[in-house]
Design a protein around this motif. Structure first.
Motif, PDB file in Angstrom:
ATOM      1  N   MET A 281       0.829  -1.210   0.000  1.00 22.03           N
ATOM      2  CA  MET A 281       0.000   0.000   0.000  1.00 22.03           C
ATOM      3  C   MET A 281       0.866   1.264   0.000  1.00 22.03           C
ATOM      4  SD  MET A 281      -3.133  -1.031  -0.104  1.00 22.03           S
ATOM      5  CE  MET A 281      -4.193   0.247   0.506  1.00 22.03           C
ATOM      6  N   ASP A 282       1.959   1.259   0.748  1.00 27.53           N
ATOM      7  CA  ASP A 282       2.874   2.399   0.761  1.00 27.53           C
ATOM      8  C   ASP A 282       3.493   2.620  -0.618  1.00 27.53           C
ATOM      9  OD1 ASP A 282       2.459   3.059   3.402  1.00 27.53           O
ATOM     10  OD2 ASP A 282       4.227   1.983   4.141  1.00 27.53           O
ATOM     11  N   GLN A 283       3.891   1.543  -1.263  1.00 30.11           N
ATOM     12  CA  GLN A 283       4.497   1.668  -2.586  1.00 30.11           C
ATOM     13  C   GLN A 283       3.493   2.187  -3.609  1.00 30.11           C
ATOM     14  OE1 GLN A 283       6.486  -2.073  -3.402  1.00 30.11           O
ATOM     15  NE2 GLN A 283       8.153  -1.560  -2.004  1.00 30.11           N
ATOM     16  N   LEU A 284       2.232   1.801  -3.473  1.00 26.94           N
ATOM     17  CA  LEU A 284       1.202   2.340  -4.357  1.00 26.94           C
ATOM     18  C   LEU A 284       0.982   3.828  -4.080  1.00 26.94           C
ATOM     19  CD1 LEU A 284      -1.344  -0.621  -4.362  1.00 26.94           C
ATOM     20  CD2 LEU A 284       0.121   0.116  -6.249  1.00 26.94           C
ATOM     21  N   ASN A 285       1.079   4.241  -2.826  1.00 29.98           N
ATOM     22  CA  ASN A 285       0.989   5.669  -2.502  1.00 29.98           C
ATOM     23  C   ASN A 285       2.162   6.439  -3.097  1.00 29.98           C
ATOM     24  OD1 ASN A 285      -1.416   5.582  -1.072  1.00 29.98           O
ATOM     25  ND2 ASN A 285      -0.416   5.338   0.908  1.00 29.98           N
ATOM     26  N   ILE A 286       3.343   5.837  -3.074  1.00 31.26           N
ATOM     27  CA  ILE A 286       4.539   6.494  -3.597  1.00 31.26           C
ATOM     28  C   ILE A 286       4.399   6.761  -5.086  1.00 31.26           C
ATOM     29  CG2 ILE A 286       6.998   6.139  -4.105  1.00 31.26           C
ATOM     30  CD1 ILE A 286       7.166   4.692  -1.375  1.00 31.26           C
ATOM     31  N   ILE A 287       3.885   5.791  -5.837  1.00 28.03           N
ATOM     32  CA  ILE A 287       3.767   5.988  -7.290  1.00 28.03           C
ATOM     33  C   ILE A 287       2.525   6.784  -7.667  1.00 28.03           C
ATOM     34  CG2 ILE A 287       5.055   3.871  -7.758  1.00 28.03           C
ATOM     35  CD1 ILE A 287       2.318   2.700  -8.770  1.00 28.03           C
ATOM     36  N   GLY A 288       1.659   7.059  -6.707  1.00 34.19           N
ATOM     37  CA  GLY A 288       0.473   7.867  -6.972  1.00 34.19           C
ATOM     38  C   GLY A 288      -0.703   7.089  -7.514  1.00 34.19           C
ATOM     39  N   ASN A 289      -0.734   5.794  -7.291  1.00 34.76           N
ATOM     40  CA  ASN A 289      -1.859   4.982  -7.762  1.00 34.76           C
ATOM     41  C   ASN A 289      -3.066   5.214  -6.859  1.00 34.76           C
ATOM     42  OD1 ASN A 289      -3.481   2.275  -7.414  1.00 34.76           O
ATOM     43  ND2 ASN A 289      -2.636   2.286  -9.478  1.00 34.76           N
ATOM     44  N   GLN A 290      -4.204   5.518  -7.470  1.00 37.38           N
ATOM     45  CA  GLN A 290      -5.413   5.803  -6.707  1.00 37.38           C
ATOM     46  C   GLN A 290      -6.476   4.723  -6.855  1.00 37.38           C
ATOM     47  OE1 GLN A 290      -5.761   8.456  -4.607  1.00 37.38           O
ATOM     48  NE2 GLN A 290      -3.615   8.798  -5.063  1.00 37.38           N
ATOM     49  N   ILE A 291      -6.335   3.855  -7.836  1.00 37.36           N
ATOM     50  CA  ILE A 291      -7.362   2.839  -8.084  1.00 37.36           C
ATOM     51  C   ILE A 291      -6.806   1.488  -7.652  1.00 37.36           C
ATOM     52  CG2 ILE A 291      -8.912   1.838  -9.784  1.00 37.36           C
ATOM     53  CD1 ILE A 291      -8.342   4.302 -11.538  1.00 37.36           C
ATOM     54  N   ARG A 292      -7.261   1.023  -6.498  1.00 39.26           N
ATOM     55  CA  ARG A 292      -6.769  -0.245  -5.948  1.00 39.26           C
ATOM     56  C   ARG A 292      -7.825  -0.866  -5.063  1.00 39.26           C
ATOM     57  NH1 ARG A 292      -2.327   2.723  -2.235  1.00 39.26           N
ATOM     58  NH2 ARG A 292      -3.326   4.678  -2.610  1.00 39.26           N
ATOM     59  N   ALA A 293      -7.661  -2.165  -4.851  1.00 40.96           N
ATOM     60  CA  ALA A 293      -8.603  -2.884  -3.996  1.00 40.96           C
ATOM     61  C   ALA A 293      -7.860  -4.016  -3.313  1.00 40.96           C
ATOM     62  CB  ALA A 293      -9.751  -3.442  -4.827  1.00 40.96           C
ATOM     63  N   ILE A 294      -8.306  -4.340  -2.104  1.00 39.45           N
ATOM     64  CA  ILE A 294      -7.789  -5.509  -1.396  1.00 39.45           C
ATOM     65  C   ILE A 294      -8.887  -6.557  -1.448  1.00 39.45           C
ATOM     66  CG2 ILE A 294      -6.976  -6.424   0.806  1.00 39.45           C
ATOM     67  CD1 ILE A 294      -5.945  -3.658   1.490  1.00 39.45           C
ATOM     68  N   GLN A 295      -8.550  -7.727  -1.966  1.00 37.79           N
ATOM     69  CA  GLN A 295      -9.526  -8.799  -2.140  1.00 37.79           C
ATOM     70  C   GLN A 295      -9.061 -10.056  -1.434  1.00 37.79           C
ATOM     71  OE1 GLN A 295     -10.024  -9.672  -6.282  1.00 37.79           O
ATOM     72  NE2 GLN A 295     -11.978  -8.631  -6.400  1.00 37.79           N
ATOM     73  N   ASP A 296     -10.016 -10.944  -1.194  1.00 38.52           N
ATOM     74  CA  ASP A 296      -9.667 -12.266  -0.693  1.00 38.52           C
ATOM     75  C   ASP A 296      -8.994 -13.041  -1.816  1.00 38.52           C
ATOM     76  OD1 ASP A 296     -10.794 -11.759   1.793  1.00 38.52           O
ATOM     77  OD2 ASP A 296     -12.765 -12.499   1.178  1.00 38.52           O
ATOM     78  N   ILE A 297      -8.049 -13.872  -1.431  1.00 39.55           N
ATOM     79  CA  ILE A 297      -7.319 -14.658  -2.427  1.00 39.55           C
ATOM     80  C   ILE A 297      -8.154 -15.875  -2.830  1.00 39.55           C
ATOM     81  CG2 ILE A 297      -6.053 -16.039  -0.731  1.00 39.55           C
ATOM     82  CD1 ILE A 297      -3.562 -15.580  -2.611  1.00 39.55           C
ATOM     83  N   SER A 298      -8.119 -16.211  -4.115  1.00 43.68           N
ATOM     84  CA  SER A 298      -8.891 -17.359  -4.618  1.00 43.68           C
ATOM     85  C   SER A 298      -8.036 -18.625  -4.557  1.00 43.68           C
ATOM     86  CB  SER A 298      -9.348 -17.099  -6.057  1.00 43.68           C
ATOM     87  OG  SER A 298      -8.220 -17.055  -6.925  1.00 43.68           O
ATOM     88  N   GLN A 299      -8.675 -19.751  -4.731  1.00 39.73           N
ATOM     89  CA  GLN A 299      -7.946 -21.030  -4.715  1.00 39.73           C
ATOM     90  C   GLN A 299      -6.973 -21.122  -5.882  1.00 39.73           C
ATOM     91  OE1 GLN A 299      -7.739 -23.335  -2.373  1.00 39.73           O
ATOM     92  NE2 GLN A 299      -9.071 -22.055  -1.122  1.00 39.73           N
ATOM     93  N   ASP A 300      -7.338 -20.570  -7.040  1.00 45.41           N
ATOM     94  CA  ASP A 300      -6.425 -20.579  -8.192  1.00 45.41           C
ATOM     95  C   ASP A 300      -5.167 -19.758  -7.890  1.00 45.41           C
ATOM     96  OD1 ASP A 300      -8.208 -22.142  -9.625  1.00 45.41           O
ATOM     97  OD2 ASP A 300      -9.183 -20.409 -10.570  1.00 45.41           O
ATOM     98  N   ASP A 301      -5.347 -18.626  -7.213  1.00 45.99           N
ATOM     99  CA  ASP A 301      -4.194 -17.801  -6.844  1.00 45.99           C
ATOM    100  C   ASP A 301      -3.309 -18.518  -5.829  1.00 45.99           C
ATOM    101  OD1 ASP A 301      -4.944 -15.670  -8.510  1.00 45.99           O
ATOM    102  OD2 ASP A 301      -6.246 -14.822  -6.959  1.00 45.99           O
ATOM    103  N   VAL A 302      -3.922 -19.212  -4.876  1.00 47.91           N
ATOM    104  CA  VAL A 302      -3.158 -19.999  -3.904  1.00 47.91           C
ATOM    105  C   VAL A 302      -2.386 -21.098  -4.623  1.00 47.91           C
ATOM    106  CG1 VAL A 302      -3.340 -21.594  -1.939  1.00 47.91           C
ATOM    107  CG2 VAL A 302      -4.675 -19.490  -1.957  1.00 47.91           C
ATOM    108  N   GLY A 303      -3.009 -21.704  -5.624  1.00 52.83           N
ATOM    109  CA  GLY A 303      -2.328 -22.733  -6.418  1.00 52.83           C
ATOM    110  C   GLY A 303      -1.107 -22.179  -7.130  1.00 52.83           C
ATOM    111  N   LEU A 304      -1.222 -20.954  -7.654  1.00 55.05           N
ATOM    112  CA  LEU A 304      -0.082 -20.322  -8.325  1.00 55.05           C
ATOM    113  C   LEU A 304       1.036 -20.052  -7.329  1.00 55.05           C
ATOM    114  CD1 LEU A 304       1.059 -19.013 -10.935  1.00 55.05           C
ATOM    115  CD2 LEU A 304       0.024 -16.875 -10.149  1.00 55.05           C
ATOM    116  N   LEU A 305       0.703 -19.538  -6.145  1.00 50.69           N
ATOM    117  CA  LEU A 305       1.730 -19.290  -5.128  1.00 50.69           C
ATOM    118  C   LEU A 305       2.373 -20.599  -4.668  1.00 50.69           C
ATOM    119  CD1 LEU A 305       0.036 -16.561  -2.879  1.00 50.69           C
ATOM    120  CD2 LEU A 305       1.972 -16.247  -4.402  1.00 50.69           C
TER     121      LEU A 305
END
Length: 180
Positions: free
Chosen positions: A150-174
């Motif tokens: 979140m700090d790094q997004l503030n540094i670059i000036g990004n205003q459009i962001r969301a925090i979401q729950d991770i999906s099973q497919d994303d867990v599989g990738l990790l």
């Protein structure tokens, strides 16, 4: 009133007869008053440590509990998966058919912040709009890593962001890349 008695105790019994010394009295009231005034002065004039908090805009609670989903352009959406050991994995587009990535990075100066700057500039140049960032912390990630992203997004000036729950497919990738 406080007083300090410095008279020595006398021995009882025989021995030489000595003259009785007058005890010395020191009034400590003024010193106690001064101490409390100084303490009060320093408490009132000291700047307390300001709380470190980040402003988050949360969506309004839905009355009818319906999920509202917005369509976003895949070509300007970056998803950041936060794994263990201070590592993140990011991709642009959808997980099953990514436009860029998935790529594993750390939080150093040549890590995620550099990628965010480059991708933000690239998307702004090609599409004329800001990048959309979706942050998905895993069960193995730390709170510190979420705050760092979140700090790094503030540094670059990004205003459009969301925090979401991770999906099973994303867990599989990790998991496949050893980050879960």
């Amino acid at each position: 009133m406080a007083e300090l008695d410095t008279s020595g105790g006398g021995k009882k019994g025989g021995g030489k007869v000595r003259s009785k010394k007058a005890s010395t009295r020191v009034d400590l009231t003024a010193m106690v008053d001064l101490a409390f005034l100084l303490i009060t002065f320093f408490i009132l004039t000291t700047t307390l440590q300001k709380p470190k908090a980040m402003d988050l805009t949360m969506p309004d609670k839905q009355e009818d509990n319906k999920k509202v989903e917005l369509d976003v352009a895949e070509s300007r959406t970056m998803t950041i998966l936060i794994g263990k050991d201070n590592k993140v994995e990011w991709y642009i587009g959808q997980l099953l058919k990514p436009i860029a990535g998935p790529t594993i990075e750390g939080f150093g100066k040549n890590g995620l912040i550099k990628t965010l700057v480059e991708k933000q500039a690239e998307i702004k140049r090609t599409q004329g709009k800001d990048m959309i960032v979706i942050i998905k912390p895993s069960a193995k990630s730390t709170y510190e890593n979420v705050v760092t992203v979140m700090d790094q997004l503030n540094i670059i000036g990004n205003q459009i962001r969301a925090i979401q729950d991770i999906s099973q497919d994303d867990v599989g990738l990790l998991t496949a890349h050893g980050l879960y």
